[in-house]
Structures are given as structure tokens and as C-alpha cells.
Scaffold this motif. Structure first.
Motif, PDB file in Angstrom:
ATOM      1  N   ARG A  90       0.631   6.524  21.045  1.00  0.00           N
ATOM      2  CA  ARG A  90       1.958   6.677  21.662  1.00  0.00           C
ATOM      3  C   ARG A  90       2.518   5.333  22.099  1.00  0.00           C
ATOM      4  O   ARG A  90       3.683   5.012  21.815  1.00  0.00           O
ATOM      5  N   ASP A  91       1.717   4.534  22.759  1.00  0.00           N
ATOM      6  CA  ASP A  91       2.204   3.260  23.282  1.00  0.00           C
ATOM      7  C   ASP A  91       2.534   2.274  22.173  1.00  0.00           C
ATOM      8  O   ASP A  91       3.549   1.559  22.247  1.00  0.00           O
ATOM      9  N   ARG A  92       1.702   2.237  21.148  1.00  0.00           N
ATOM     10  CA  ARG A  92       1.984   1.326  20.034  1.00  0.00           C
ATOM     11  C   ARG A  92       3.248   1.768  19.277  1.00  0.00           C
ATOM     12  O   ARG A  92       4.116   0.943  18.943  1.00  0.00           O
ATOM     13  N   VAL A  93       3.352   3.056  19.011  1.00  0.00           N
ATOM     14  CA  VAL A  93       4.542   3.559  18.320  1.00  0.00           C
ATOM     15  C   VAL A  93       5.792   3.301  19.167  1.00  0.00           C
ATOM     16  O   VAL A  93       6.866   2.982  18.638  1.00  0.00           O
ATOM     17  N   GLY A  94       5.660   3.393  20.481  1.00  0.00           N
ATOM     18  CA  GLY A  94       6.781   3.095  21.356  1.00  0.00           C
ATOM     19  C   GLY A  94       7.304   1.681  21.160  1.00  0.00           C
ATOM     20  O   GLY A  94       8.518   1.442  21.187  1.00  0.00           O
ATOM     21  N   GLU A  95       6.393   0.719  20.955  1.00  0.00           N
ATOM     22  CA  GLU A  95       6.803  -0.661  20.674  1.00  0.00           C
ATOM     23  C   GLU A  95       7.511  -0.761  19.334  1.00  0.00           C
ATOM     24  O   GLU A  95       8.481  -1.498  19.168  1.00  0.00           O
ATOM     25  N   TRP A  96       7.002  -0.002  18.356  1.00  0.00           N
ATOM     26  CA  TRP A  96       7.651  -0.006  17.045  1.00  0.00           C
ATOM     27  C   TRP A  96       9.081   0.524  17.128  1.00  0.00           C
ATOM     28  O   TRP A  96       9.988   0.005  16.479  1.00  0.00           O
ATOM     29  N   LYS A 137      19.206   7.528  -4.921  1.00  0.00           N
ATOM     30  CA  LYS A 137      19.339   7.369  -3.482  1.00  0.00           C
ATOM     31  C   LYS A 137      18.036   6.822  -2.930  1.00  0.00           C
ATOM     32  O   LYS A 137      16.975   7.436  -3.082  1.00  0.00           O
ATOM     33  N   LEU A 138      18.082   5.661  -2.285  1.00  0.00           N
ATOM     34  CA  LEU A 138      16.899   5.097  -1.650  1.00  0.00           C
ATOM     35  C   LEU A 138      16.738   5.757  -0.285  1.00  0.00           C
ATOM     36  O   LEU A 138      17.543   5.536   0.618  1.00  0.00           O
ATOM     37  N   THR A 139      15.697   6.569  -0.128  1.00  0.00           N
ATOM     38  CA  THR A 139      15.545   7.353   1.090  1.00  0.00           C
ATOM     39  C   THR A 139      14.475   6.831   2.039  1.00  0.00           C
ATOM     40  O   THR A 139      14.533   7.105   3.239  1.00  0.00           O
ATOM     41  N   ALA A 140      13.475   6.107   1.517  1.00  0.00           N
ATOM     42  CA  ALA A 140      12.378   5.694   2.388  1.00  0.00           C
ATOM     43  C   ALA A 140      11.664   4.469   1.842  1.00  0.00           C
ATOM     44  O   ALA A 140      11.660   4.210   0.635  1.00  0.00           O
ATOM     45  N   LEU A 141      11.049   3.710   2.763  1.00  0.00           N
ATOM     46  CA  LEU A 141      10.112   2.648   2.426  1.00  0.00           C
ATOM     47  C   LEU A 141       8.753   3.072   2.977  1.00  0.00           C
ATOM     48  O   LEU A 141       8.649   3.472   4.140  1.00  0.00           O
ATOM     49  N   MET A 142       7.720   2.995   2.153  1.00  0.00           N
ATOM     50  CA  MET A 142       6.390   3.427   2.582  1.00  0.00           C
ATOM     51  C   MET A 142       5.517   2.230   2.956  1.00  0.00           C
ATOM     52  O   MET A 142       5.291   1.332   2.150  1.00  0.00           O
ATOM     53  N   GLU A 143       5.032   2.229   4.199  1.00  0.00           N
ATOM     54  CA  GLU A 143       4.077   1.240   4.685  1.00  0.00           C
ATOM     55  C   GLU A 143       2.727   1.913   4.913  1.00  0.00           C
ATOM     56  O   GLU A 143       2.594   3.127   4.738  1.00  0.00           O
ATOM     57  N   HIS A 144       1.753   1.115   5.308  1.00  0.00           N
ATOM     58  CA  HIS A 144       0.440   1.625   5.711  1.00  0.00           C
ATOM     59  C   HIS A 144      -0.027   0.711   6.837  1.00  0.00           C
ATOM     60  O   HIS A 144      -0.574  -0.356   6.594  1.00  0.00           O
ATOM     61  N   LEU A 145       0.200   1.138   8.085  1.00  0.00           N
ATOM     62  CA  LEU A 145       0.034   0.227   9.216  1.00  0.00           C
ATOM     63  C   LEU A 145      -0.631   0.908  10.406  1.00  0.00           C
ATOM     64  O   LEU A 145       0.018   1.161  11.421  1.00  0.00           O
ATOM     65  N   PRO A 146      -1.926   1.222  10.315  1.00  0.00           N
ATOM     66  CA  PRO A 146      -2.614   1.763  11.483  1.00  0.00           C
ATOM     67  C   PRO A 146      -2.500   0.793  12.656  1.00  0.00           C
ATOM     68  O   PRO A 146      -2.796  -0.402  12.500  1.00  0.00           O
ATOM     69  N   PRO A 147      -2.062   1.238  13.816  1.00  0.00           N
ATOM     70  CA  PRO A 147      -1.832   0.329  14.944  1.00  0.00           C
ATOM     71  C   PRO A 147      -3.084  -0.469  15.311  1.00  0.00           C
ATOM     72  O   PRO A 147      -4.185   0.070  15.389  1.00  0.00           O
ATOM     73  N   ALA A 148      -2.887  -1.748  15.556  1.00  0.00           N
ATOM     74  CA  ALA A 148      -3.991  -2.644  15.892  1.00  0.00           C
ATOM     75  C   ALA A 148      -4.339  -2.542  17.372  1.00  0.00           C
ATOM     76  O   ALA A 148      -3.466  -2.372  18.222  1.00  0.00           O
ATOM     77  N   THR A 149      -5.628  -2.703  17.675  1.00  0.00           N
ATOM     78  CA  THR A 149      -6.064  -2.665  19.076  1.00  0.00           C
ATOM     79  C   THR A 149      -5.872  -4.009  19.770  1.00  0.00           C
ATOM     80  O   THR A 149      -5.563  -4.060  20.958  1.00  0.00           O
ATOM     81  N   SER A 150      -6.032  -5.109  19.042  1.00  0.00           N
ATOM     82  CA  SER A 150      -5.871  -6.433  19.653  1.00  0.00           C
ATOM     83  C   SER A 150      -4.391  -6.779  19.772  1.00  0.00           C
ATOM     84  O   SER A 150      -3.584  -6.454  18.897  1.00  0.00           O
ATOM     85  N   LYS A 207       1.026  -8.097  17.526  1.00  0.00           N
ATOM     86  CA  LYS A 207       2.210  -8.943  17.358  1.00  0.00           C
ATOM     87  C   LYS A 207       2.447  -9.261  15.885  1.00  0.00           C
ATOM     88  O   LYS A 207       3.594  -9.315  15.423  1.00  0.00           O
ATOM     89  N   GLN A 208       1.362  -9.470  15.141  1.00  0.00           N
ATOM     90  CA  GLN A 208       1.494  -9.702  13.699  1.00  0.00           C
ATOM     91  C   GLN A 208       2.075  -8.470  13.005  1.00  0.00           C
ATOM     92  O   GLN A 208       2.902  -8.587  12.094  1.00  0.00           O
ATOM     93  N   GLN A 209       1.638  -7.296  13.459  1.00  0.00           N
ATOM     94  CA  GLN A 209       2.165  -6.063  12.875  1.00  0.00           C
ATOM     95  C   GLN A 209       3.644  -5.893  13.177  1.00  0.00           C
ATOM     96  O   GLN A 209       4.406  -5.411  12.326  1.00  0.00           O
ATOM     97  N   LEU A 210       4.063  -6.281  14.369  1.00  0.00           N
ATOM     98  CA  LEU A 210       5.484  -6.203  14.705  1.00  0.00           C
ATOM     99  C   LEU A 210       6.307  -7.099  13.780  1.00  0.00           C
ATOM    100  O   LEU A 210       7.402  -6.717  13.339  1.00  0.00           O
ATOM    101  N   GLU A 211       5.781  -8.258  13.455  1.00  0.00           N
ATOM    102  CA  GLU A 211       6.489  -9.149  12.530  1.00  0.00           C
ATOM    103  C   GLU A 211       6.500  -8.561  11.122  1.00  0.00           C
ATOM    104  O   GLU A 211       7.491  -8.687  10.395  1.00  0.00           O
TER     105      GLU A 211
END
Length: 325
Positions: free
Chosen positions: A171-177, A112-125, A130-134
Motif C-alpha cells: 500500500r505504501d509503495r503504491v501510494g508513492e507511485w 488504440k494504445l490502451t496500456a503499457l505493461m511493466e513488471h515492477l515488484p516494489p523494492a524494500t530498500s 528511488k530507482q524504481q520511481l525514476e
């Protein structure tokens, strides 16, 4: 209380009497009595029962195909796939044809594939944001390609910093995600990390509640990041249960004030049986994923297959007895 509430209360009572004494346990249970398990009824679990799996985060030197074969052969029921750019399984390295083959391999293996693991500390710029959103869009698309009608969740830590200084920004960056999560029908899980800007269950709960408790935002519970920090096990579980969609397990050792991580079950500093029983009684039906810390897999003598076998041996009986008895 109903029957499930009674079971959870009994587990909490026994554990808390052992850890903090009878008086404190009774006080905590008095608070639990006003939180019936019905509050968890609208959760959308990845699985219809708890599963026991392994994360390819600990198999960086293997191809994804080889890693899946090994994980299945050892006996694990589920898998978390690491999709960080350095891994063989990053979205950019997964052609349409390969995605189809991996999905077929998962179906044939029964994993069962349950998760994909990323490592993406939200960017300040804003430009990097926008690159992180892509980048996230690519991960969410991969989740749908591999999971079909039941895509795995995506999990990530949120980087370093001081909580009070960064919490509104996070909070604000995660909200965009989360807006992107909803578009793709994939749950995003944020992970409190020892030493990180978001390091405690209460931090993750704050972000989730500030954003209106969206169904597309949950968090990862990993007690290895809370132990030795005056965060009692049972209290952390009670606080976390309504918001947890994924559980990572590994062991933690403290020596001379310094923390290091070990394979789950190796150091015996964490009561995994109580974790599994309490999660199950509280309605959790997601994955228990064995995670190997980078502090271990970066060592020159590290062997990923041997490590996966050790994780399975250390915890398989504890898991099955805890949730299937």
C-alpha cells in the motif's frame, strides 16, 4: 433499478443460477440491488467503448514496429505495449524520433494504445525504491509521448510474498507511485497475480480504498489468476467493476493440482462471454487485451504471429456478440 441495472442483474442471475443454484443466485442478486450502476459514473475510461486487443508481451522477438503492423493486419482494434527493459519497446530504447514514428504508426493503423505493461515488484530498500520511481517516470513520459492527450495506463504486478505480511508495505509503495501518476496524468493499474503477494481482487480493492480511491489508481482484472481458487466468476466481477481499468484474458488449465496457462479460448475453462457481457453491462468501457503467458512464449517452438492469430480467431466472435449485439 434503471435499464442498465436490469441488464446486469439478468446476466448475473442467469450465470449464477447455472453456477451455484437458484437459491444462492437470488441471495447474491439481493445484495446487487443496493449497488446501482450509478456508482461507476465517475470512471474515466481509456476508450468510449470496449475494445479488443493484443499485448506485445507475447511478441518479445519482434520489433515494436513489426508487432504493431501484425496486430493491425490481423484485425485487432487495440494494443498493449510491453515496456519491460528486455523488450524492444522499453523507454530507454525509444528515442524521441522513434516515439514520434510509433505514434504516427498507431494513428495510421487505427490501433488504440490502451496500456503499457511493466513488471515492477516494489523494492524494500529506499535506494532501489528511488530507482524504481525514476524507472516509472520514464514509463509515464513514454505514455504521454505515445498517447498525446489520451495517454495509455501503466500496469504492473506487485511481486511475491504473503498478503498479510506485505499488504501495508505494498500500500505504501503504491501510494508513492500514485503521486507520480498524478503528476504525469497517467493511470497506474496494479494486477493481482496467482501466487503473488497481491493475488485476489479483494487485495487490490483494499489497497485502492486504503489510499482513498484515487482516480489515478485502478487494477487489472484477469480471471485466469482467480479460476480454480474458490473465487466465483460473477462474484469477482461484481467486486471488481468499480475499480477495473484494464482486462487481460488468457485460459487456465489445472492438471494434477498444477496450473498452466493457454491462449485465450483454447482450453474453454473460462466463460469469456459472461465476462464480456457483465463488464459491458456494468459500465466498463476499457480494453479486453489478449495476453500470452511467458510459460508459452518461452517455449522453443512458440510463434508470436501464429499465437496472435489464434487469439483473434478464438475470441473475436465472442467479444463482438457479447458487447455489440
Amino acid at each position: 433499478m434503471n435499464g442498465d441495472d436490469d441488464t446486469l442483474a439478468l446476466i448475473l442471475k442467469e450465470g449464477m443460477e447455472m453456477l451455484v443454484g437458484r437459491r444462492q443466485a437470488l441471495m447474491a442478486l439481493a445484495g446487487l440491488a443496493v449497488t446501482p450502476l450509478s456508482v461507476f459514473a465517475d470512471r474515466k475510461p481509456i476508450t468510449d467503448r470496449m475494445t479488443f486487443g493484443f499485448s506485445t508481451y507475447g511478441m518479445k522477438t519482434l520489433t515494436l514496429e513489426r508487432a504493431l503492423d501484425v496486430i493491425s493486419e490481423i484485425g485487432f482494434e487495440s494494443v498493449e505495449i510491453c515496456v519491460r527493459p528486455e523488450w524492444d519497446s522499453a523507454p530507454a530504447k525509444m528515442s524521441k524520433e522513434r516515439r514520434g514514428e510509433i505514434r504516427k504508426r498507431l494513428n495510421q493503423s487505427g490501433l488504440k494504445l490502451t496500456a503499457l505493461m511493466e513488471h515492477l515488484p516494489p523494492a524494500t530498500s529506499e535506494a532501489e525504491h528511488k530507482q524504481q520511481l525514476e524507472r516509472l517516470r520514464g514509463v509515464y513520459e513514454l505514455a504521454n509521448d505515445l498517447g498525446g492527450g489520451q495517454p495509455p495506463l501503466m500496469q504492473t504486478v506487485l511481486g511475491d510474498g504473503e498478503w498479510e505480511a506485505k499488504k501495508n508495505f505494498l500500500r505504501d509503495r503504491v501510494g508513492e507511485w500514485v503521486k507520480l501518476s498524478e503528476q504525469h496524468g497517467v493511470v497506474t493499474c496494479i494486477k493481482p497475480h496467482r501466487g503473488g503477494g497481491m493475488s485476489k481482487p479483494s487485495d487490490a480493492v483494499w489497497i485502492i480504498q486504503q489510499l482513498g480511491t484515487p482516480r489515478w489508481l485502478k487494477f487489472v482484472y484477469d480471471y485466469s489468476h482467480y479460476v480454480f481458487r474458490d473465487i466465483p466468476l460473477l462474484e469477482s466481477l461484481q467486486e471488481s467493476l468499480p475499480h477495473v481499468a484494464h482486462v487481460a484474458v488468457k485460459d487456465t488449465v489445472q492438471k494434477d493440482g498444477k496450473i498452466s496457462f493457454e491462449l485465450p479460448g483454447a482450453a474453454k475453462t473460462i466463460d469469456f462471454a459472461t465476462i464480456f457481457k457483465t463488464l459491458h453491462a456494468g459500465g466498463y468501457r476499457g480494453d479486453i487485451s489478449c495476453e500470452v503467458s511467458g510459460l508459452l512464449w518461452n517455449k522453443p517452438d512458440y510463434e508470436p504471429i501464429a499465437a496472435a492469430k489464434t487469439c483473434y480467431t478464438n475470441l473475436k466472435d465472442v467479444f463482438h456478440v457479447s458487447v455489440r449485439s
